[in-house]
Scaffold this motif. Structure first.
Motif, PDB file in Angstrom:
ATOM      1  N   GLU A 115     -13.315  40.678  57.446  1.00  0.00           N
ATOM      2  CA  GLU A 115     -12.853  41.885  56.773  1.00  0.00           C
ATOM      3  C   GLU A 115     -13.332  42.001  55.343  1.00  0.00           C
ATOM      4  O   GLU A 115     -13.712  43.056  54.888  1.00  0.00           O
ATOM      5  CB  GLU A 115     -11.330  41.947  56.819  1.00  0.00           C
ATOM      6  CG  GLU A 115     -10.804  42.262  58.194  1.00  0.00           C
ATOM      7  CD  GLU A 115      -9.311  42.477  58.196  1.00  0.00           C
ATOM      8  OE1 GLU A 115      -8.753  42.794  57.130  1.00  0.00           O
ATOM      9  OE2 GLU A 115      -8.722  42.340  59.261  1.00  0.00           O
ATOM     10  N   LYS A 116     -13.334  40.876  54.596  1.00  0.00           N
ATOM     11  CA  LYS A 116     -13.727  41.000  53.193  1.00  0.00           C
ATOM     12  C   LYS A 116     -14.696  39.927  52.710  1.00  0.00           C
ATOM     13  O   LYS A 116     -15.257  40.049  51.640  1.00  0.00           O
ATOM     14  CB  LYS A 116     -12.494  40.989  52.294  1.00  0.00           C
ATOM     15  CG  LYS A 116     -11.751  39.680  52.281  1.00  0.00           C
ATOM     16  CD  LYS A 116     -10.661  39.700  51.239  1.00  0.00           C
ATOM     17  CE  LYS A 116     -10.071  38.307  51.073  1.00  0.00           C
ATOM     18  NZ  LYS A 116      -9.181  38.221  49.948  1.00  0.00           N
ATOM     19  N   ASP A 117     -14.922  38.875  53.483  1.00  0.00           N
ATOM     20  CA  ASP A 117     -15.714  37.747  53.004  1.00  0.00           C
ATOM     21  C   ASP A 117     -17.155  37.721  53.488  1.00  0.00           C
ATOM     22  O   ASP A 117     -17.869  36.771  53.215  1.00  0.00           O
ATOM     23  CB  ASP A 117     -15.042  36.432  53.407  1.00  0.00           C
ATOM     24  CG  ASP A 117     -13.727  36.225  52.693  1.00  0.00           C
ATOM     25  OD1 ASP A 117     -13.581  36.763  51.578  1.00  0.00           O
ATOM     26  OD2 ASP A 117     -12.861  35.544  53.245  1.00  0.00           O
ATOM     27  N   GLY A 118     -17.595  38.713  54.212  1.00  0.00           N
ATOM     28  CA  GLY A 118     -18.969  38.695  54.690  1.00  0.00           C
ATOM     29  C   GLY A 118     -19.039  38.359  56.167  1.00  0.00           C
ATOM     30  O   GLY A 118     -18.287  38.885  56.970  1.00  0.00           O
ATOM     31  N   ARG A 119     -19.907  37.423  56.522  1.00  0.00           N
ATOM     32  CA  ARG A 119     -20.102  37.087  57.922  1.00  0.00           C
ATOM     33  C   ARG A 119     -19.832  35.607  58.174  1.00  0.00           C
ATOM     34  O   ARG A 119     -20.101  34.769  57.325  1.00  0.00           O
ATOM     35  CB  ARG A 119     -21.514  37.451  58.351  1.00  0.00           C
ATOM     36  CG  ARG A 119     -21.709  38.953  58.413  1.00  0.00           C
ATOM     37  CD  ARG A 119     -23.143  39.327  58.673  1.00  0.00           C
ATOM     38  NE  ARG A 119     -23.299  40.749  58.869  1.00  0.00           N
ATOM     39  CZ  ARG A 119     -23.488  41.614  57.888  1.00  0.00           C
ATOM     40  NH1 ARG A 119     -23.538  41.205  56.644  1.00  0.00           N
ATOM     41  NH2 ARG A 119     -23.645  42.893  58.147  1.00  0.00           N
ATOM     42  N   LYS A 120     -19.306  35.341  59.373  1.00  0.00           N
ATOM     43  CA  LYS A 120     -19.061  33.961  59.783  1.00  0.00           C
ATOM     44  C   LYS A 120     -19.677  33.756  61.156  1.00  0.00           C
ATOM     45  O   LYS A 120     -20.008  34.715  61.855  1.00  0.00           O
ATOM     46  CB  LYS A 120     -17.564  33.658  59.805  1.00  0.00           C
ATOM     47  CG  LYS A 120     -16.791  34.424  60.832  1.00  0.00           C
ATOM     48  CD  LYS A 120     -15.333  34.022  60.829  1.00  0.00           C
ATOM     49  CE  LYS A 120     -14.601  34.739  61.957  1.00  0.00           C
ATOM     50  NZ  LYS A 120     -13.232  34.307  62.080  1.00  0.00           N
ATOM     51  N   ILE A 121     -19.824  32.499  61.528  1.00  0.00           N
ATOM     52  CA  ILE A 121     -20.431  32.164  62.810  1.00  0.00           C
ATOM     53  C   ILE A 121     -19.453  32.500  63.938  1.00  0.00           C
ATOM     54  O   ILE A 121     -18.255  32.273  63.808  1.00  0.00           O
ATOM     55  CB  ILE A 121     -20.867  30.676  62.822  1.00  0.00           C
ATOM     56  CG1 ILE A 121     -21.853  30.379  63.947  1.00  0.00           C
ATOM     57  CG2 ILE A 121     -19.697  29.758  62.898  1.00  0.00           C
ATOM     58  CD1 ILE A 121     -23.250  30.650  63.581  1.00  0.00           C
ATOM     59  N   SER A 122     -19.956  33.054  65.012  1.00  0.00           N
ATOM     60  CA  SER A 122     -19.120  33.373  66.158  1.00  0.00           C
ATOM     61  C   SER A 122     -19.075  32.159  67.090  1.00  0.00           C
ATOM     62  O   SER A 122     -19.891  31.239  66.954  1.00  0.00           O
ATOM     63  CB  SER A 122     -19.687  34.585  66.901  1.00  0.00           C
ATOM     64  OG  SER A 122     -20.905  34.245  67.524  1.00  0.00           O
ATOM     65  N   PRO A 123     -18.151  32.142  68.027  1.00  0.00           N
ATOM     66  CA  PRO A 123     -18.133  31.013  68.983  1.00  0.00           C
ATOM     67  C   PRO A 123     -19.449  30.884  69.760  1.00  0.00           C
ATOM     68  O   PRO A 123     -19.914  29.774  70.025  1.00  0.00           O
ATOM     69  CB  PRO A 123     -16.970  31.357  69.915  1.00  0.00           C
ATOM     70  CG  PRO A 123     -16.065  32.215  69.091  1.00  0.00           C
ATOM     71  CD  PRO A 123     -16.966  32.991  68.175  1.00  0.00           C
TER      72      PRO A 123
END
Length: 139
Positions: A115-123
């Motif tokens: 929502e606010k921190d950018g992108r993260k790795i998906s499963p």
């Protein structure tokens, strides 16, 4: 099980970049052949597959540092700009390249937006990178 933390980065990025060529979402845009990777560079990349190598590198960075935004990736892929007689100065890398690659990785399902921190790795992305790391460690 071997993870990304257990293998050498260059071997992992090389293998992942070869596997990313199989994803139709990760095709380089038409302008990729003519663009520099930042204002600190003098020429375009020599490697014709540089888009896939950068995509693999960004995917690894998101795995290690995530959640991460485009601005942090710009800082990561920046460098020293030669300024003639003046001392060199650090400048950030191209935001357009980082943003486009993140969007493509998101379309492929390897990365997801927070929502606010950018992108993260998906499963799916974590599983993909861990399998590649296991392949690098065993091979």
């Amino acid at each position: 099980m071997t993870t990304v933390f257990d293998v050498k980065p260059d071997a992992l990025i090389k293998l992942v970049s070869e596997k990313l060529k199989g994803f139709p979402e990760l095709a380089p845009p038409p302008w990729a052949a003519f663009v520099k990777t930042g204002v600190h560079k003098e020429r375009v990349p020599d490697d014709p597959d540089w888009w896939y190598v950068r995509s693999a590198s960004i995917l690894r960075r998101i795995y290690l540092d995530g959640p991460v935004g485009v601005e942090r990736l710009r800082t990561r892929y920046g460098g020293k700009k030669a300024k003639g007689n003046k001392p060199p100065r650090f400048v950030k890398g191209s935001g357009s390249i980082q943003r486009k690659i993140c969007q493509q990785l998101e379309a492929a399902g390897l990365v997801e937006k927070t929502e606010k921190d950018g992108r993260k790795i998906s499963p799916k992305g974590r599983s993909f990178l861990d399998k590649c790391a296991d392949e690098v460690a065993s091979g």
